[in-house]
Design a protein around this motif. Structure first.
Motif: not given
Lengths: 99, 519
Positions: A80-82, A85
């Motif tokens: 979930l780093s973006n 997104k």
């Protein structure tokens, strides 16, 4: 915008405390605090403890975030780093609006 | 002696023969092929047979079909997955991967799949695993780098788990699989193929690679029918079957005579060839009737006529096939050759033979099968069939229609048959007569004569030989000669009688010692 009181039920599937899982949870909490304050619930499921739960939500990748409510169910895999997104994936508008 | 690789029997008919014992134990095997080639069925049978026959529970992970669909689909093959699931012999898990439902962000791994698989394996102590088709991961996930690394890890992990895995993969262009799975699964690769030649579809199986083991390298036809998969090894002809010394009568005394009076060997293969209408089927029916009166079980595969018609027709020459049918000694199976492909014919025959356990099988006619396959295919099918039947000590009677075109079938088959009876019809003096001769008969002293075959209301027989001035007399010439002989005798008798009567009249008293007076 109609259902502002909707509570978001999110479920995060992890397998032990791996760096990816820890990172995913941290990211998720951060986004929720920012965009869904007071309207969300996060449930973390460790598949190493409860492997039988993987089948129900069709989990094959780790970590997987599942949006149970509101429907339809959506899934995001990865750490979930973006942020953008994730928000798109969960259909969260930064202005806290539903589609 | 080679130290042999531990293998797991798949339980699939024929496959274990080709692989000389099965697929490598504790390692992954790749089954690849185009769409509809039967990958899923082969793999499901592997699991089901494991669970039912080898006490090796199995996990079936499907990436394509829902578990319910899969269960319904394979029910047609006679596999009851639900029952197996209930008995903890099998676990079906459907892993749904829908790209539109999934968003990817950042790093991830497939631990979820590992955990699911591990859980499934542990819950039923599975020894076999199928992943069908794992390549679906590629369509659902975009990060190929992660996927490949994870797949590699998955196969390593499966090996560590000690399960025998079957992985299916869709065939790609110029590659065995679309995503190069063969790279990871390199111990055993089986390629399935489904092709249509001359509107007839055949499925074929080939072992592309089998590390550390010998294996059959040919393409083997295989079938999918209501009993699952049957691979038909062409070259399993080992020529090491035991042979019988027992002789069986043909049911035609005069034909037996041609085989030194005792007919031919039990368990041999007999070919009756001839042109149309020469009585091939009648001879076969004779053999059947004879065998049935000896309480033997017979199977009649009719590719031309429906059973009722054969029974009716044979009645006209005093051959009763109806009684043995009623007694359960004789069974007819008729199917048009074009009804299905050669392989299916073959498997149908296999199956019926296994069930019925006959001692004699009639194939009437084999030449008809040519309409469903190429000559060499038909030959290879016949080879396998004869081999199979003789392997079980069954006497095989085949009829074959000879024709200029189809002489080649006989050529191919002739090396396989032990006894070859040929019937010819020759036109001469305004009539056609049938001639029968024995072209060959292995190990039996047989007549070299060409005999006339007579089919009459009372049955079949070979005419007695009448020699005329220009050789053997046949047809009406023979009849005439026979009559002549008879009438000659009769005339002579008549003459004698008349003579005696005359003398009595003249003398009033019969007297033996009376001197004969000239006329």
């Amino acid at each position: 915008m109609a259902k502002k009181q909707q509570t978001w039920e999110l479920r995060l599937y992890v397998a032990g405390k791996t760096p990816k899982s820890v990172l995913a949870l941290r990211n998720l909490e951060k986004y929720c605090e920012t965009h869904l304050k007071g309207q969300y619930k996060i449930e973390v499921i460790d598949l190493l403890v409860q492997p039988q739960l993987a089948e129900g939500d069709q989990i094959f990748a780790i970590p997987t975030l599942v949006r149970k409510v509101p429907e339809p169910i959506r899934k995001i895999i990865g750490d979930l780093s973006n942020e953008a997104k994730v928000l798109v994936g969960l259909n969260i508008r930064p202005v806290k609006k539903e589609s | 002696m080679l130290h042999s690789l531990p293998k797991v029997r798949t339980g699939i008919t024929g496959l274990d023969e080709i692989t000389l014992g099965g697929i490598p134990r504790g390692r992954p095997t790749l089954i690849c092929g185009g769409p509809g080639c039967g990958k899923t069925l082969v793999s499901i049978e592997f699991i089901v047979k494991g669970a039912t026959e080898f006490n090796e529970p199995g996990v079936f992970i499907t990436f394509e079909e829902k578990a319910e669909d899969l269960i319904a689909n394979v029910a047609s093959l006679g596999f009851d997955l639900q029952k197996l699931q209930k008995n903890k012999k099998l676990k079906v898990d459907y892993v749904r991967i829908q790209r539109k439902e999934i968003e990817e962000t950042g790093e991830y791994d497939l631990d979820g799949l590992f955990i699911r698989l591990g859980h499934a394996i542990d819950s039923i102590k599975a020894k076999r695993v199928v992943l069908d088709t794992i390549e679906n991961l590629f369509s659902g996930l975009s990060n190929e780098g992660i996927l490949r690394a994870e797949l590699r890890r998955l196969f390593m992990w499966l090996k560590e788990k000690g399960v025998t895995a079957v992985i299916t993969g869709e065939q790609g262009e110029g590659k065995l699989t679309r995503h190069g799975l063969e790279e990871y699964v390199s111990d055993c690769v089986i390629l399935l193929d489904h092709r249509v030649v001359n509107q007839i579809s055949t499925r074929r199986l080939r072992i592309v690679k089998y590390r550390g083991s010998l294996h059959g390298t040919d393409e083997y036809p295989f079938l999918i029918d209501e009993e699952g998969i049957t691979v038909l090894p062409v070259t399993s002809l080992k020529l090491d079957r035991s042979v019988s010394l027992e002789r069986i009568s043909t049911g035609i005394a005069s034909l037996d005579e041609m085989f030194s009076g005792r007919g031919f060997y039990r368990g041999s293969s007999v070919l009756i060839s001839g042109m149309a209408g020469t009585g091939k089927t009648s001879i076969a029916a004779c053999l059947i009737q004879e065998a049935c009166t000896q309480k033997e079980r017979c199977l009649f595969f009719a590719f031309e006529e429906p059973p009722a018609q054969i029974i009716r027709n044979m009645k006209s020459i005093s051959l009763d096939l109806e009684t043995p049918v009623k007694k359960g000694l004789l069974e007819f199976h008729s199917a048009r050759p074009a009804l299905y492909g050669l392989e299916l014919h073959l498997s149908t025959i296999y199956k019926v033979v296994r069930q019925f356990k006959p001692t004699m099988v009639v194939l009437d006619p084999i030449s008809n099968l040519i309409s469903v396959g190429l000559i060499n295919e038909v030959n290879s099918m016949l080879l396998r069939l004869i081999d199979f039947l003789q392997g079980q000590g069954i006497t095989v009677i085949m009829t074959s229609l000879t024709d200029v075109l189809e002489e080649r079938v006989n050529e191919g088959v002739s090396s396989l048959v032990d006894t070859w009876i040929s019937i010819k019809e020759i036109e001469a003096n305004g009539e056609r007569n049938k001639f029968l001769y024995v072209r060959k008969s292995r190990g039996i002293k047989h007549s070299n004569q060409v005999r006339e075959l007579i089919i009459s209301d009372t049955g079949l027989e070979l005419a007695e030989i009448y020699l005329g001035p220009s050789g053997i007399l046949v047809g009406s010439a023979r009849k005439e000669r026979k009559l002549q002989k008879l009438t000659g005798k009769e005339l002579k008798n008549q003459e004698l009688r008349e003579d005696i009567a005359r003398r009595r009249q003249e003398d009033g008293i019969p007297h033996k010692a009376r001197q004969r007076r000239g006329k």
